[in-house]
Design a protein around this motif. Sequence first.
Motif, short mmCIF file in Angstrom:
data_model
loop_
_atom_site.label_atom_id
_atom_site.label_comp_id
_atom_site.label_asym_id
_atom_site.label_seq_id
_atom_site.Cartn_x
_atom_site.Cartn_y
_atom_site.Cartn_z
N LYS A 46 41.85 35.99 21.24
CA LYS A 46 40.72 36.19 22.14
C LYS A 46 41.30 36.39 23.54
O LYS A 46 42.07 35.58 24.01
CB LYS A 46 39.81 34.97 22.10
CG LYS A 46 38.52 35.14 22.82
CD LYS A 46 37.62 33.92 22.58
CE LYS A 46 36.27 34.14 23.23
NZ LYS A 46 35.38 33.01 22.99
N LEU A 47 40.92 37.48 24.18
CA LEU A 47 41.40 37.76 25.53
C LEU A 47 40.72 36.81 26.50
O LEU A 47 39.50 36.76 26.59
CB LEU A 47 41.10 39.21 25.91
CG LEU A 47 41.56 39.66 27.28
CD1 LEU A 47 43.09 39.65 27.36
CD2 LEU A 47 41.03 41.05 27.60
N MET A 48 41.51 36.04 27.22
CA MET A 48 40.96 35.07 28.16
C MET A 48 41.17 35.49 29.61
O MET A 48 40.31 35.29 30.45
CB MET A 48 41.62 33.70 27.94
CG MET A 48 41.44 33.15 26.54
SD MET A 48 39.72 32.93 26.06
CE MET A 48 39.26 31.58 27.08
N LEU A 49 42.34 36.04 29.90
CA LEU A 49 42.70 36.40 31.27
C LEU A 49 43.40 37.75 31.31
O LEU A 49 44.02 38.15 30.34
CB LEU A 49 43.65 35.36 31.87
CG LEU A 49 43.13 33.93 31.98
CD1 LEU A 49 44.26 33.00 32.40
CD2 LEU A 49 41.98 33.83 32.94
N VAL A 50 43.32 38.40 32.45
CA VAL A 50 44.03 39.65 32.70
C VAL A 50 44.84 39.44 33.97
O VAL A 50 44.28 39.19 35.03
CB VAL A 50 43.05 40.83 32.86
CG1 VAL A 50 43.81 42.11 33.16
CG2 VAL A 50 42.18 40.98 31.63
N SER A 51 46.15 39.52 33.85
CA SER A 51 47.02 39.35 35.02
C SER A 51 47.89 40.59 35.15
O SER A 51 48.82 40.80 34.38
CB SER A 51 47.91 38.10 34.85
OG SER A 51 48.75 37.96 35.96
N VAL A 52 47.54 41.40 36.13
CA VAL A 52 48.27 42.64 36.40
C VAL A 52 48.43 42.77 37.92
O VAL A 52 47.72 42.13 38.68
CB VAL A 52 47.53 43.88 35.83
CG1 VAL A 52 47.55 43.89 34.32
CG2 VAL A 52 46.11 43.95 36.33
N ASP A 53 49.37 43.63 38.35
CA ASP A 53 49.51 43.82 39.79
C ASP A 53 48.35 44.68 40.30
O ASP A 53 47.54 45.19 39.52
CB ASP A 53 50.88 44.41 40.14
CG ASP A 53 51.11 45.80 39.58
OD1 ASP A 53 50.20 46.38 38.98
OD2 ASP A 53 52.23 46.31 39.75
N LEU A 54 48.23 44.82 41.62
CA LEU A 54 47.05 45.47 42.20
C LEU A 54 46.85 46.92 41.78
O LEU A 54 45.73 47.31 41.47
CB LEU A 54 47.09 45.33 43.72
CG LEU A 54 46.87 43.89 44.23
CD1 LEU A 54 47.01 43.84 45.74
CD2 LEU A 54 45.53 43.36 43.80
N PRO A 55 47.89 47.78 41.76
CA PRO A 55 47.66 49.15 41.29
C PRO A 55 47.18 49.19 39.83
O PRO A 55 46.28 49.96 39.49
CB PRO A 55 49.02 49.83 41.46
CG PRO A 55 49.69 49.06 42.55
CD PRO A 55 49.24 47.64 42.33
N ALA A 56 47.78 48.37 38.98
CA ALA A 56 47.36 48.33 37.57
C ALA A 56 45.95 47.76 37.44
O ALA A 56 45.18 48.19 36.59
CB ALA A 56 48.35 47.51 36.75
N ARG A 57 45.59 46.81 38.29
CA ARG A 57 44.25 46.23 38.25
C ARG A 57 43.20 47.32 38.52
O ARG A 57 42.17 47.37 37.87
CB ARG A 57 44.12 45.11 39.27
CG ARG A 57 42.75 44.45 39.28
CD ARG A 57 42.65 43.34 40.26
NE ARG A 57 43.55 42.28 39.88
CZ ARG A 57 43.46 41.04 40.31
NH1 ARG A 57 42.52 40.69 41.15
NH2 ARG A 57 44.32 40.13 39.91
N ALA A 58 43.49 48.18 39.50
CA ALA A 58 42.56 49.27 39.81
C ALA A 58 42.39 50.20 38.60
O ALA A 58 41.29 50.65 38.31
CB ALA A 58 43.05 50.05 41.03
#
Length: 200
Positions: A46-58
């Motif tokens: 189950k996906l709980m969190l998404v941790s990516v850098d700012l360009p990837a977040r966009a």
Amino acid sequence: MQGQKKADVHLTFTMNTDGVSLFTSSKKGRLTVTTSNGSVVLVRAKLMLVSVDLPARALVLNMKQFNGKYGCSICLDEGESPAGQPMLRFYPYKDTSTPRTHQSMLTDARKVVMEGGTVSNCVASRGIKGINPLMMIQYLDIPKATVVDWMHNVLLGVTKALLTFWINSKYKDRDFFLLVTRYFNCFIFFKLKKKPFGNV
């Protein structure tokens, strides 16, 4: 897994876990792992969190980058640009900031879709450029699930900068400076001036 059809993949998550063999997924997201004693175990994720850098977040959230208007994934502030530097944008803390909610992201995405927004015509509603794959996960609250990028913000960026400002003696005359003394094996931080941190 015999007899199952291979599903079309629209979004791929990569697992980097030692001991997990290659797997095929079904429409239900089944993952089987063979243990060291030879038994096969069905694993549910189950996906709980998404941790990516700012360009990837966009990219993942299908929204404007951190240097665009409404580029913050946490609040609905437009941000500010210094005079003569339109490509630089910052989001100063405001007591009146409106938090971005999951519902507001869905509403903005629907608005863009209804207006015929595409990548080429760059229609955006409060920074949201359209729907994203995470919106399909019903239990996921996107603004709460997209957490701070640990490596850049904690290990390489913000925390390092804050510690430098707080304890570097070249800032001793500034309101935010902390005097550090060592008492046995403990470091003790003292605030030199009585001014609250909120005014820094």
